[in-house]
Design a protein around this motif. Structure first.
Motif, PDB file in Angstrom:
ATOM      1  N   GLU A 137       0.840  -1.193   0.000  1.00 44.36           N
ATOM      2  CA  GLU A 137       0.000   0.000   0.000  1.00 44.36           C
ATOM      3  C   GLU A 137       0.876   1.244   0.000  1.00 44.36           C
ATOM      4  O   GLU A 137       1.965   1.255   0.573  1.00 44.36           O
ATOM      5  CB  GLU A 137      -0.901   0.021   1.231  1.00 44.36           C
ATOM      6  CG  GLU A 137      -1.997  -1.029   1.219  1.00 44.36           C
ATOM      7  CD  GLU A 137      -2.872  -0.939   2.446  1.00 44.36           C
ATOM      8  OE1 GLU A 137      -3.992  -0.409   2.332  1.00 44.36           O
ATOM      9  OE2 GLU A 137      -2.435  -1.376   3.527  1.00 44.36           O
ATOM     10  N   ALA A 138       0.375   2.284  -0.667  1.00 47.68           N
ATOM     11  CA  ALA A 138       1.106   3.553  -0.714  1.00 47.68           C
ATOM     12  C   ALA A 138       0.105   4.681  -0.867  1.00 47.68           C
ATOM     13  O   ALA A 138      -1.049   4.469  -1.285  1.00 47.68           O
ATOM     14  CB  ALA A 138       2.111   3.560  -1.861  1.00 47.68           C
ATOM     15  N   ASN A 143      -2.957  12.351  -1.905  1.00 48.17           N
ATOM     16  CA  ASN A 143      -3.418  11.781  -0.639  1.00 48.17           C
ATOM     17  C   ASN A 143      -4.416  10.638  -0.846  1.00 48.17           C
ATOM     18  O   ASN A 143      -5.264  10.382   0.014  1.00 48.17           O
ATOM     19  CB  ASN A 143      -4.026  12.857   0.271  1.00 48.17           C
ATOM     20  CG  ASN A 143      -3.945  12.481   1.743  1.00 48.17           C
ATOM     21  OD1 ASN A 143      -3.030  11.765   2.154  1.00 48.17           O
ATOM     22  ND2 ASN A 143      -4.899  12.950   2.529  1.00 48.17           N
ATOM     23  N   LYS A 144      -4.329   9.974  -1.991  1.00 51.81           N
ATOM     24  CA  LYS A 144      -5.157   8.801  -2.248  1.00 51.81           C
ATOM     25  C   LYS A 144      -4.363   7.538  -1.907  1.00 51.81           C
ATOM     26  O   LYS A 144      -3.199   7.411  -2.286  1.00 51.81           O
ATOM     27  CB  LYS A 144      -5.595   8.755  -3.718  1.00 51.81           C
ATOM     28  CG  LYS A 144      -6.600   9.823  -4.095  1.00 51.81           C
ATOM     29  CD  LYS A 144      -7.027   9.660  -5.545  1.00 51.81           C
ATOM     30  CE  LYS A 144      -8.053  10.712  -5.936  1.00 51.81           C
ATOM     31  NZ  LYS A 144      -8.462  10.582  -7.353  1.00 51.81           N
ATOM     32  N   LYS A 145      -5.008   6.638  -1.222  1.00 52.32           N
ATOM     33  CA  LYS A 145      -4.364   5.398  -0.834  1.00 52.32           C
ATOM     34  C   LYS A 145      -4.526   4.367  -1.948  1.00 52.32           C
ATOM     35  O   LYS A 145      -5.643   4.132  -2.426  1.00 52.32           O
ATOM     36  CB  LYS A 145      -4.976   4.872   0.468  1.00 52.32           C
ATOM     37  CG  LYS A 145      -4.117   3.848   1.188  1.00 52.32           C
ATOM     38  CD  LYS A 145      -4.688   3.537   2.554  1.00 52.32           C
ATOM     39  CE  LYS A 145      -3.784   2.601   3.331  1.00 52.32           C
ATOM     40  NZ  LYS A 145      -4.338   2.303   4.674  1.00 52.32           N
ATOM     41  N   LEU A 146      -3.416   3.767  -2.378  1.00 50.83           N
ATOM     42  CA  LEU A 146      -3.424   2.837  -3.498  1.00 50.83           C
ATOM     43  C   LEU A 146      -2.878   1.490  -3.069  1.00 50.83           C
ATOM     44  O   LEU A 146      -2.000   1.404  -2.204  1.00 50.83           O
ATOM     45  CB  LEU A 146      -2.586   3.387  -4.664  1.00 50.83           C
ATOM     46  CG  LEU A 146      -2.992   4.746  -5.219  1.00 50.83           C
ATOM     47  CD1 LEU A 146      -1.976   5.223  -6.252  1.00 50.83           C
ATOM     48  CD2 LEU A 146      -4.385   4.686  -5.838  1.00 50.83           C
ATOM     49  N   LEU A 147      -3.403   0.457  -3.691  1.00 47.57           N
ATOM     50  CA  LEU A 147      -2.923  -0.908  -3.478  1.00 47.57           C
ATOM     51  C   LEU A 147      -2.254  -1.376  -4.767  1.00 47.57           C
ATOM     52  O   LEU A 147      -2.910  -1.505  -5.799  1.00 47.57           O
ATOM     53  CB  LEU A 147      -4.075  -1.844  -3.106  1.00 47.57           C
ATOM     54  CG  LEU A 147      -3.694  -3.326  -2.945  1.00 47.57           C
ATOM     55  CD1 LEU A 147      -2.782  -3.507  -1.730  1.00 47.57           C
ATOM     56  CD2 LEU A 147      -4.942  -4.197  -2.792  1.00 47.57           C
ATOM     57  N   CYS A 148      -0.947  -1.590  -4.683  1.00 50.27           N
ATOM     58  CA  CYS A 148      -0.194  -2.066  -5.850  1.00 50.27           C
ATOM     59  C   CYS A 148      -0.130  -3.586  -5.806  1.00 50.27           C
ATOM     60  O   CYS A 148       0.267  -4.177  -4.799  1.00 50.27           O
ATOM     61  CB  CYS A 148       1.210  -1.462  -5.845  1.00 50.27           C
ATOM     62  SG  CYS A 148       2.211  -1.944  -7.264  1.00 50.27           S
ATOM     63  N   GLU A 168      -7.432   1.792  -6.172  1.00 54.83           N
ATOM     64  CA  GLU A 168      -7.629   2.821  -5.162  1.00 54.83           C
ATOM     65  C   GLU A 168      -8.350   2.219  -3.956  1.00 54.83           C
ATOM     66  O   GLU A 168      -9.371   1.542  -4.096  1.00 54.83           O
ATOM     67  CB  GLU A 168      -8.438   3.979  -5.727  1.00 54.83           C
ATOM     68  CG  GLU A 168      -8.634   5.123  -4.749  1.00 54.83           C
ATOM     69  CD  GLU A 168      -9.367   6.307  -5.356  1.00 54.83           C
ATOM     70  OE1 GLU A 168      -9.752   7.214  -4.607  1.00 54.83           O
ATOM     71  OE2 GLU A 168      -9.560   6.311  -6.598  1.00 54.83           O
ATOM     72  N   VAL A 169      -7.790   2.470  -2.776  1.00 52.02           N
ATOM     73  CA  VAL A 169      -8.346   1.927  -1.542  1.00 52.02           C
ATOM     74  C   VAL A 169      -9.182   3.009  -0.869  1.00 52.02           C
ATOM     75  O   VAL A 169      -8.651   3.993  -0.354  1.00 52.02           O
ATOM     76  CB  VAL A 169      -7.226   1.459  -0.594  1.00 52.02           C
ATOM     77  CG1 VAL A 169      -7.820   0.863   0.677  1.00 52.02           C
ATOM     78  CG2 VAL A 169      -6.327   0.447  -1.289  1.00 52.02           C
ATOM     79  N   ASP A 203       4.062  -6.515   3.330  1.00 48.51           N
ATOM     80  CA  ASP A 203       4.730  -5.994   4.519  1.00 48.51           C
ATOM     81  C   ASP A 203       4.181  -6.715   5.753  1.00 48.51           C
ATOM     82  O   ASP A 203       3.271  -7.537   5.665  1.00 48.51           O
ATOM     83  CB  ASP A 203       4.561  -4.485   4.630  1.00 48.51           C
ATOM     84  CG  ASP A 203       3.098  -4.057   4.679  1.00 48.51           C
ATOM     85  OD1 ASP A 203       2.260  -4.888   5.077  1.00 48.51           O
ATOM     86  OD2 ASP A 203       2.790  -2.918   4.300  1.00 48.51           O
ATOM     87  N   ASN A 204       4.744  -6.406   6.896  1.00 50.71           N
ATOM     88  CA  ASN A 204       4.419  -7.159   8.101  1.00 50.71           C
ATOM     89  C   ASN A 204       3.237  -6.584   8.881  1.00 50.71           C
ATOM     90  O   ASN A 204       3.083  -6.871  10.067  1.00 50.71           O
ATOM     91  CB  ASN A 204       5.653  -7.219   9.007  1.00 50.71           C
ATOM     92  CG  ASN A 204       6.794  -7.963   8.341  1.00 50.71           C
ATOM     93  OD1 ASN A 204       6.593  -9.033   7.787  1.00 50.71           O
ATOM     94  ND2 ASN A 204       7.977  -7.384   8.374  1.00 50.71           N
ATOM     95  N   ALA A 205       2.409  -5.790   8.217  1.00 53.44           N
ATOM     96  CA  ALA A 205       1.221  -5.250   8.883  1.00 53.44           C
ATOM     97  C   ALA A 205       0.237  -6.378   9.166  1.00 53.44           C
ATOM     98  O   ALA A 205       0.130  -7.347   8.406  1.00 53.44           O
ATOM     99  CB  ALA A 205       0.575  -4.180   8.009  1.00 53.44           C
ATOM    100  N   SER A 206      -0.501  -6.251  10.250  1.00 58.42           N
ATOM    101  CA  SER A 206      -1.438  -7.301  10.642  1.00 58.42           C
ATOM    102  C   SER A 206      -2.540  -7.495   9.608  1.00 58.42           C
ATOM    103  O   SER A 206      -3.052  -8.607   9.437  1.00 58.42           O
ATOM    104  CB  SER A 206      -2.057  -6.962  12.004  1.00 58.42           C
ATOM    105  OG  SER A 206      -2.740  -5.715  11.942  1.00 58.42           O
ATOM    106  N   VAL A 207      -2.931  -6.412   8.913  1.00 58.67           N
ATOM    107  CA  VAL A 207      -3.988  -6.535   7.923  1.00 58.67           C
ATOM    108  C   VAL A 207      -3.522  -7.347   6.720  1.00 58.67           C
ATOM    109  O   VAL A 207      -4.332  -7.893   5.961  1.00 58.67           O
ATOM    110  CB  VAL A 207      -4.465  -5.132   7.480  1.00 58.67           C
ATOM    111  CG1 VAL A 207      -3.416  -4.458   6.594  1.00 58.67           C
ATOM    112  CG2 VAL A 207      -5.790  -5.205   6.748  1.00 58.67           C
TER     113      VAL A 207
END
Length: 316
Positions: A137-138, A143-148, A168-169, A203-207
């Motif tokens: 995610e980035a 300021n839009k959250k994107l999922l690559c 787009e998330v 990445d190591n995020a819980s989600v």
């Protein structure tokens, strides 16, 4: 506003009543009978489809120019100037003279022609193959959250990595279930079954990789034999954070103070350059340490050590 009758070779007003009236006229009916001969149809198709060599050369030139812009991530404004320059540089070329490619046309070619071709090629390459999925995610400048979403697969004797999508998330897709829905949508678009996803990296995020509610758990439900790994870059970053915690805090403060000392004063930067020239050292810039990525700190430390003699003389 106008329509053309290919059989009668006349222009008509694009109104329903006028078209019906022309279609029922004797002149049009007789013209259609002659028009249906195979020779005339072949000539008409050859002319309309532009199968003559010169026309095809112009089409290929448009496609190559558009592909150049897409492959090297150039600005679409460049293509306007590039077309004009080609006309000037290659005055003896009929293709360059006939080339009509601006930023609007280039954009349409990339979106509606090249994108479909590349997508279909990727679909053929990954058809019925096992793939690994990479997620991250980035947040962009708006300021839009994107999922690559990337996939890794074997094609021939080569391991290839391709972008599968950039989603787009929104607020409804920020959860593990929502992110998995976006991933599943991209997989469906490329005809990839969830059971064919044998590898997963994020990445190591819980989600992403949590043991209860995460994208990893949803993928495991479809394929219990899924191999999951945390992102190696994030893992090394965590190792670097733990290692740096064993060092005295004064070292990190020293690095931050050196960067701040020179970044806010053009006069100090000028003095630094003067000392570099006097001591015959390369005129290097003071890097800014990253506040969130400890791995980036190594480059800053290397630069400080490289400039240490100059810095100690500046302080004197």
């Amino acid at each position: 506003m106008y329509a053309k009758c290919s059989a009668c070779v006349v222009n008509l007003k694009a109104k329903y009543s006028d078209l019906i009236k022309h279609a029922n006229s004797n002149k049009h009916k007789n013209a259609v009978k002659k028009f249906k001969s195979s020779k005339q149809v072949d000539l008409m198709l050859k002319h309309n489809l532009g199968k003559d060599q010169e026309h095809m050369d112009v089409v290929c030139a448009n496609l190559r120019s558009a592909l150049l812009v897409a492959e090297h991530n150039l600005s679409f404004n460049v293509i306007d100037h590039n077309t004009k320059i080609n006309k000037v540089n290659f005055k003896d070329s009929k293709v360059a003279e006939s080339l009509q490619l601006g930023r609007t046309k280039c954009t349409m070619i990339i979106q509606n022609v090249l994108a479909d071709v590349i997508t279909n090629q990727l679909k053929q390459q990954i058809k019925d193959k096992k793939v690994s999925v990479l997620l991250d995610e980035a947040t962009d400048a708006s300021n839009k959250k994107l999922l690559c979403i990337l996939i890794k697969f074997i094609h021939g004797n080569e391991i290839k990595t391709q972008v599968l999508g950039l989603k787009e998330v929104d607020c409804d897709h920020g959860t593990a279930k929502g992110l998995y829905a976006l991933l599943k949508q991209s997989l469906t678009e490329f005809n990839i079954e969830a059971k064919n996803v044998v590898g997963y990296c994020a990445d190591n995020a819980s989600v992403m990789v949590g043991s209860k509610e995460s994208v990893k758990q949803y993928l495991l439900n479809s394929n219990p034999h899924l191999m999951s790994n945390g992102c190696i870059c994030h893992t090394i970053h965590l190792v670097a954070v733990s290692a740096a915690a064993c060092l005295p805090e004064i070292l990190e403060n020293l690095l931050q103070n050196i960067s701040t000392h020179f970044s806010r004063s053009p006069k100090r930067q000028s003095v630094l350059e003067t000392f570099q020239g006097y001591m015959r050292n390369d005129k290097l810039k003071i890097l800014k340490p990253s506040a969130t990525r400890w791995l980036a700190l190594s480059k800053f430390v290397d630069r400080i050590l490289e400039m240490w003699d100059v810095l100690t003389n500046c302080s004197d």
